[in-house]
Design a protein around this motif. Structure first.
Motif, PDB file in Angstrom:
ATOM      1  N   ALA B 169      38.160  44.991  46.046  1.00 18.87           N
ATOM      2  CA  ALA B 169      38.256  45.394  47.452  1.00 18.87           C
ATOM      3  C   ALA B 169      37.695  46.801  47.648  1.00 18.87           C
ATOM      4  N   MET B 170      37.993  47.627  46.684  1.00 19.22           N
ATOM      5  CA  MET B 170      37.521  49.001  46.780  1.00 19.22           C
ATOM      6  C   MET B 170      35.997  49.050  46.668  1.00 19.22           C
ATOM      7  N   LYS B 171      35.466  48.195  45.868  1.00 19.72           N
ATOM      8  CA  LYS B 171      34.027  48.190  45.599  1.00 19.72           C
ATOM      9  C   LYS B 171      33.281  47.493  46.740  1.00 19.72           C
ATOM     10  N   GLU B 172      33.802  46.321  47.161  1.00 19.46           N
ATOM     11  CA  GLU B 172      33.071  45.490  48.130  1.00 19.46           C
ATOM     12  C   GLU B 172      33.556  45.684  49.557  1.00 19.46           C
ATOM     13  N   GLY B 173      34.622  46.425  49.753  1.00 20.90           N
ATOM     14  CA  GLY B 173      35.139  46.644  51.108  1.00 20.90           C
ATOM     15  C   GLY B 173      36.313  45.742  51.424  1.00 20.90           C
ATOM     16  N   SER B 174      36.302  44.544  50.828  1.00 24.07           N
ATOM     17  CA  SER B 174      37.450  43.657  51.041  1.00 24.07           C
ATOM     18  C   SER B 174      37.487  42.602  49.957  1.00 24.07           C
ATOM     19  N   SER B 175      38.638  41.983  49.842  1.00 24.79           N
ATOM     20  CA  SER B 175      38.719  40.814  48.956  1.00 24.79           C
ATOM     21  C   SER B 175      39.848  39.905  49.459  1.00 24.79           C
ATOM     22  N   PHE B 176      39.545  38.642  49.416  1.00 19.70           N
ATOM     23  CA  PHE B 176      40.505  37.654  49.925  1.00 19.70           C
ATOM     24  C   PHE B 176      40.808  36.672  48.803  1.00 19.70           C
ATOM     25  N   PHE B 177      42.056  36.416  48.547  1.00 23.34           N
ATOM     26  CA  PHE B 177      42.416  35.548  47.417  1.00 23.34           C
ATOM     27  C   PHE B 177      43.826  34.977  47.602  1.00 23.34           C
ATOM     28  N   GLU B 178      44.097  33.948  46.803  1.00 27.09           N
ATOM     29  CA  GLU B 178      45.445  33.383  46.804  1.00 27.09           C
ATOM     30  C   GLU B 178      46.239  34.113  45.728  1.00 27.09           C
ATOM     31  N   TRP B 179      47.512  34.305  45.980  1.00 27.73           N
ATOM     32  CA  TRP B 179      48.347  35.099  45.080  1.00 27.73           C
ATOM     33  C   TRP B 179      49.766  34.552  45.095  1.00 27.73           C
ATOM     34  N   THR B 180      50.358  34.541  43.936  1.00 25.43           N
ATOM     35  CA  THR B 180      51.764  34.162  43.918  1.00 25.43           C
ATOM     36  C   THR B 180      52.594  35.445  43.957  1.00 25.43           C
ATOM     37  N   HIS B 181      53.336  35.583  45.034  1.00 23.03           N
ATOM     38  CA  HIS B 181      54.188  36.751  45.199  1.00 23.03           C
ATOM     39  C   HIS B 181      55.614  36.424  44.802  1.00 23.03           C
ATOM     40  N   MET B 182      56.430  37.444  44.828  1.00 22.36           N
ATOM     41  CA  MET B 182      57.830  37.235  44.482  1.00 22.36           C
ATOM     42  C   MET B 182      58.663  38.001  45.501  1.00 22.36           C
ATOM     43  N   ARG B 183      59.644  37.299  46.047  1.00 26.98           N
ATOM     44  CA  ARG B 183      60.557  38.014  46.939  1.00 26.98           C
ATOM     45  C   ARG B 183      61.390  38.970  46.068  1.00 26.98           C
ATOM     46  N   TYR B 184      61.725  40.087  46.623  1.00 26.75           N
ATOM     47  CA  TYR B 184      62.439  41.085  45.834  1.00 26.75           C
ATOM     48  C   TYR B 184      63.768  40.511  45.376  1.00 26.75           C
ATOM     49  N   GLY B 185      63.850  40.312  44.082  1.00 25.83           N
ATOM     50  CA  GLY B 185      65.085  39.779  43.504  1.00 25.83           C
ATOM     51  C   GLY B 185      65.285  38.296  43.809  1.00 25.83           C
ATOM     52  N   ASP B 186      64.209  37.640  44.218  1.00 29.44           N
ATOM     53  CA  ASP B 186      64.342  36.213  44.562  1.00 29.44           C
ATOM     54  C   ASP B 186      63.163  35.438  43.976  1.00 29.44           C
ATOM     55  N   GLY B 187      62.938  34.248  44.481  1.00 28.27           N
ATOM     56  CA  GLY B 187      61.910  33.382  43.890  1.00 28.27           C
ATOM     57  C   GLY B 187      60.493  33.689  44.338  1.00 28.27           C
TER      58      GLY B 187
END
Lengths: 119, 598
Positions: B169-187
């Motif tokens: 993102a820093m190099k190209e200006g943006s980046s779009f992707f799928e990501w698995t996040h985690m709720r804080y202290g949750d799933g």
């Protein structure tokens, strides 16, 4: 005296019929097979040929066809145990078969019908 | 929130152009990438009303309308801004406002993160909600790796992959992707992340837009599952499912077609129809039938119940019987777009049917053979009978010359000859009725005349037994039927009635009904036990249960009578009471019709 040829393989029947017709005043000859019957027609002119349908060497129809094709001048009648319909009888009359008598028959019936054919 | 606003207000005017370009670019990215922001924008418009009411800020709603309306002119405006500082100032305010709304009310989590350690520096309400943190304070104490599981679904460590994405993102200006996040202290939860580089007052940082796509993923998975399930069902059922377009191109077939025909799907698909075969596996003899059916399928509107049976020829030259059901495929506007067909293999059923057919034929042949056999037997019996009759008659001519003892011998011969002849006649009659050679002679008759003449003939018998013969006919009945057969039927029934009656009467009654006639022959005779009534019309029944010897008979009389009644299109039955008498009754159509004869 009118001459009758009766072709019938059952001897007892043939003899009895011969007697019945002779009693009624006809001259009767009998043959026990088709070949003999045809042979007899070569030697003599019959006024009436009585035919049994089922004979050992040929059928009564074969004898009728042979003789009528040779224009053998005679009347024809069948004597058979197999009954036929009135429609069929009409067809027979057209081709020159005078009568069809179902077996067994009475002397009276036989003589009356023969008389009618030869009138 | 106040912090963000301050930060945004501090932005230098000189940088406005650059920032706007950035926003514009971001918007393009966003529009291009799954309408990410488009939805957000719609949400904003929807929320305007809420702002108007709840915050009661004058002019905000109006300003916002302008922003939406003027979006298209932003690019042109850019040129103007350079020259017109007043305008620029106004637009800056507009943009700020717009961004503020976007940031505050977006359903997507929007946050900023800054180098060098790439911790969050701000987060909107949605970010706090989505990541399940207490407040913004807690949020900015964390970074993306803290809110991600250790590894991403592709097996990469979240910390390493996050670094790569940030770098991109820093190099190209943006980046779009799928990501698995985690709720804080949750799933965990699946998300899409859009990272955009922002340059502001010499600072460079990233803005992240995170969208929770759990519902979308679930829907995708459900769809995938149900498609898989349908495919599994379609491929595992034994019936063939086919779908054609209107030009008879096969657009779908389940794998059952391969099992049924032995051809591969591509062989079936690639086959070019010709005059002999519409499909590769069609039996050429049935091609016309199937072509006609296809034409019906594309011309008829409702095909719900259309079926057809035909043969196919498998790759191994094996013939199979198919029962096919057809239905129409429609689009939303109810226009027919194709035809679906279901094949069901009915080879086994057809084979069973053929087998039964053959057996029936064999039985028929057997029956014919039996009838022929009876004809021969009758012929063989009648030939000697003719000789017996002729010779007996010749003997009877000399009866007067015989002794009384010999006359008795002759009478015994006559009686038994008659009995024998009667038996033979009946056997022959049955054989004739059962053979197909049986003919009827239909003529017009007066029923009363017919009955009267029979009664006259049989009067000798009834007089002998002192039995009254009563005839009851309500009015003249003119019929069109076979008079000889009708006479035979009546003769048999009346003769039987007299035979089995010792005293009383025999009554013959004829009643005209709509288009049929009902004839009853009632006697005051011995009657018939109830359990024997049903067997009475069977052939030779009497022979196995002999009645009084003097009565005689062949046991064929009633069987013949029943068959004759049926041949003339009628029905016969009886009522009887033991010791009191019986009533035989039959119906006949007044006008015999050819189709009645079976």
């Amino acid at each position: 005296m009118k001459k009758i040829l009766y072709v019938e393989d059952h001897r007892d029947t043939a003899e009895a019929v011969k007697q019945m017709l002779e009693d009624a005043g006809y001259e009767v000859e009998i043959s026990f097979c088709g070949a003999d019957g045809l042979e007899k027609t070569h030697k003599k002119q019959f006024d009436l040929v009585l035919l049994d349908v089922m004979l050992p060497d040929m059928s009564g129809w074969d004898i009728f066809k042979t003789l009528s094709s040779k224009k053998y001048d005679s009347k024809y009648a069948f004597l058979s145990v197999i009954p036929i319909s009135t429609e069929r009888m009409k067809e027979f009359k057209k081709v020159g078969i005078s009568d069809y008598i179902t077996k067994p028959f009475t002397k009276k019936d036989l003589v009356e019908r023969v008389k009618k054919i030869l009138k | 929130m106040e912090k963000i606003r301050k930060k945004l207000s501090a932005t230098g005017r000189e940088e406005i152009v650059g920032k706007r370009e950035h926003v514009a670019k971001r918007r393009e990215e966003i529009v291009g990438k799954r309408e990410h922001v488009a939805t957000g924008r719609e949400e904003i418009v929807g929320k305007r009303e809420r702002i108007k009411k709840g915050e009661n800020r004058e002019g905000i709603a109006l300003e916002r309308e302008e922003i939406v309306g003027k979006r298209e002119t932003v690019a042109t405006g850019r040129e103007e801004i350079v020259g017109k500082r007043e305008h620029v100032a106004k637009r800056r305010e507009e943009t700020d406002e717009r961004y503020k709304v976007l940031f505050t009310f977006s359903k997507d989590a929007i946050m900023t993160l800054e180098p060098p350690n790439w911790k969050f520096t701000s987060g909107n309400d949605s970010a706090i909600k989505i990541f399940n943190v207490k407040d913004e304070k807690e949020f900015i104490s964390l970074g993306p790796v803290d809110l991600s599981p250790e590894k991403q679904p592709d097996g990469q460590l979240s910390s390493i992959k996050a670094k790569k994405m940030i770098e991109k993102a820093m190099k190209e200006g943006s980046s779009f992707f799928e990501w698995t996040h985690m709720r804080y202290g949750d799933g965990d939860f699946p998300a899409t992340v859009l990272l955009s580089r922002v340059e502001e007052e010499g600072r460079i940082y990233l803005q992240a837009t995170v969208r929770d796509i759990t519902a979308q993923k679930r829907a995708e998975k459900d769809l995938e599952k149900s498609e898989e399930k349908l495919k599994m069902i379609a491929d595992n059922i034994s019936d063939v499912l086919l779908s054609y377009d209107m030009a008879h191109h096969l657009v779908y077939a389940n794998s059952a077609i391969e099992r049924l025909t032995g051809y591969t799907l591509s062989e079936i698909m690639d086959f070019k129809p010709n005059d002999n075969r519409l499909m590769i596996y069609i039996n050429p003899d049935d091609n016309k039938k199937i072509t006609a059916k296809w034409n019906e399928c594309i011309s008829k509107r409702d095909l719900k119940t259309s079926t057809s049976e035909f043969r196919i020829l498998t790759k191994n030259k094996e013939t199979k019987w198919i029962s096919a059901s057809y239905g129409s495929v429609y689009d939303e506007s109810k226009k027919q777009t194709g035809v679906y067909v279901v094949y069901h293999d009915i080879t086994q059923r057809k084979e069973a049917e053929e087998k039964i057919k053959k057996q029936v034929e064999q039985l028929k042949e057997l029956d014919i053979a039996k009838t022929d056999f009876m004809n021969i037997v009758s012929h063989e019996l009648k030939t000697p009978l003719t000789a017996i009759y002729a010779n007996l008659e010749l003997l009877e001519e000399i009866k007067t010359k015989l002794s009384e003892k010999n006359i008795n011998n002759l009478n015994a011969l006559r009686r038994n000859s008659n009995q024998l002849r009667f038996l033979v006649d009946n056997i022959l009659e049955i054989a004739r009725i059962q053979s197909n050679k049986f003919e009827l002679n239909i003529s017009k008759i007066d029923l009363e005349n017919c009955i009267s003449s029979i009664v006259n003939d049989l009067k000798i018998l009834s007089d002998k037994k002192n039995i009254k013969l009563i005839v009851e006919i309500d009015k003249p009945i003119n019929m069109s039927t076979d008079s000889i057969r009708l006479t035979e039927i009546l003769n048999n029934l009346i003769d039987n009635a007299i035979k089995f009656t010792e005293e009383g009467y025999v009554k013959i009654k004829a009643i005209k009904q709509d288009d049929s006639v009902l004839v009853e022959v009632t006697d005051t005779g011995i009657g018939i036990p109830e359990d024997k009534i049903s067997k009475l019309f069977e052939k030779f029944y009497q022979i196995y249960t002999p009645l009084k010897s003097e009565v005689g008979g062949t046991g064929l009389g009633l069987a013949i009578t029943k068959q004759l009644v049926e041949l003339l299109g009628g029905k016969i039955n009886l009522k009887s009471e033991l010791g009191k008498g019986s009533t035989f009754y039959f119906t006949l159509p007044i006008r015999y019709k050819e189709e009645v004869k079976k």
